[in-house]
Write an enzyme that holds these catalytic residues in place. Sequence first.
Site, PDB file in Angstrom:
ATOM      1  N   SER A  16      -3.380  59.985  -1.057  1.00  0.00           N
ATOM      2  CA  SER A  16      -2.035  59.956  -1.246  1.00  0.00           C
ATOM      3  C   SER A  16      -1.109  60.485  -0.781  1.00  0.00           C
ATOM      4  O   SER A  16      -0.988  60.282   0.137  1.00  0.00           O
ATOM      5  CB  SER A  16      -3.115  59.715  -2.955  1.00  0.00           C
ATOM      6  OG  SER A  16      -1.670  59.805  -3.714  1.00  0.00           O
ATOM      7  N   ASP A  73      -5.380  49.463  -6.607  1.00  0.00           N
ATOM      8  CA  ASP A  73      -5.191  50.903  -6.891  1.00  0.00           C
ATOM      9  C   ASP A  73      -3.944  51.126  -7.497  1.00  0.00           C
ATOM     10  O   ASP A  73      -2.724  50.488  -6.790  1.00  0.00           O
ATOM     11  CB  ASP A  73      -4.774  51.227  -5.230  1.00  0.00           C
ATOM     12  CG  ASP A  73      -4.234  52.761  -4.620  1.00  0.00           C
ATOM     13  OD1 ASP A  73      -3.539  53.272  -6.031  1.00  0.00           O
ATOM     14  OD2 ASP A  73      -4.682  53.630  -4.159  1.00  0.00           O
ATOM     15  N   HIS A 131      -7.686  54.015  -7.362  1.00  0.00           N
ATOM     16  CA  HIS A 131      -6.715  55.407  -6.138  1.00  0.00           C
ATOM     17  C   HIS A 131      -7.437  55.866  -5.583  1.00  0.00           C
ATOM     18  O   HIS A 131      -7.600  56.101  -4.946  1.00  0.00           O
ATOM     19  CB  HIS A 131      -6.216  55.249  -6.620  1.00  0.00           C
ATOM     20  CG  HIS A 131      -4.675  56.119  -6.591  1.00  0.00           C
ATOM     21  ND1 HIS A 131      -3.950  55.953  -5.254  1.00  0.00           N
ATOM     22  CD2 HIS A 131      -4.569  58.173  -6.412  1.00  0.00           C
ATOM     23  CE1 HIS A 131      -3.433  57.235  -4.346  1.00  0.00           C
ATOM     24  NE2 HIS A 131      -3.707  57.979  -5.729  1.00  0.00           N
TER      25      HIS A 131
END
Length: 397
Positions: free
Chosen positions: A244, A331, A370
């Site tokens: 991320s 995601d 995610h």
Amino acid sequence: MRKRNESVTLEHERFAPSAPAAASSPSESPQLDKGFSLRPSLRPPGSARPAGDSGMKRPLGRRHGMWFRLRKLVIWLLGVYIAIPFIVKLCPGIQAKLIFLNFVRAPYFIDLTRPQDQGLNHTCNYYLQPEDGVIIGVWHTVPAGLWKDAQGKDQPWYEDALGSSSPVILYLHGNGGTRGGEHRVELYKVLSSLGYHVVTFDYRGWGDSIGSPSESGLTYDALHVFDWIKARSGDNPVYIWGHSLGTGVATNLVRRLCERETPPDALILESPFTNIREEARSHPFSVIYRYFPGFDWFFLDPITSSGIKFANDENMKHISCSLLILHAEDDPVVPFHLGKKLYNIAAPSRSFRDHKVQFIPFHTDLGYRHKYIYKSPELPRILREFLGKIGHEHHRH
């Protein structure tokens, strides 16, 4: 005929008021037959309101009050909605806080000096100082094969263990939380079980680390830890894994390493974006403002003016090492199309001409979203096939 008239007269007399009542004084109230009652409009002063009348008016008043409060609420929400863009524009530091989310320490109430409390019984916690006024907390998890040997050992033993024959993964986590986040801990366990050392840390301003966050500061922290690892790992392969927001730190780091001609053996990006502006525009929090007039000026320009770019797309042109991208199709935080777009930028890049570039998608039905790619039963195979070949090439050279 006479009898009939008499009967009519009697009927009339029965319903007529008596003579004495009719002749009574005006001060006296007229006497009414029991069969009659006063109409509400003629109700004497002080008499009680009939229940039926109040029952009709009360719902009307309640309904009117409800609509009034609802209208006030809508006006208030509309005012807040319009005010927020101006507040963000005037205070760009707000955007920086929302990007880093370092003030969100989750899970709460855990002691970061005791990784064993999170099930990491072969992990050591220690602290490094990248520069004056900055201290970062580090966890070092040894390969599962060294679990027994690691029991009761101190920091010097863990540092020496980096020189064993096992490869090392430097893990750079995303925004929010700490190095003790549940999904992060589970990934450390998976990587350890596959025979990797895992070194991770909290950037300045996160967890128990000291300092104020900035893009350059986060990158420097990562560079310091990488150099610390290389000074102890000998010729063992060192891989960099970013997740991320950590993908932005990872590409910044690897670009600097490549520019100084000390690249890592591979770069792994989990749920990456192209750059922070595109990610902010695609983030679910921006949905309610995405079509707001001047969205870029209000929300994106303050990010850039704060010195935050995390330009993964631009960094790809300056990175020369093997690249693996992992992204889940479902995601909700970093949209899948941004990871795919980054791969399409990297694959034809001249900097990757002599290196392997691979993109692994995870289908929506798997539900990894995610941060749950670590749950994939295919992940060990993917890493063995990708990093295994790189490891063999490393030892050949």
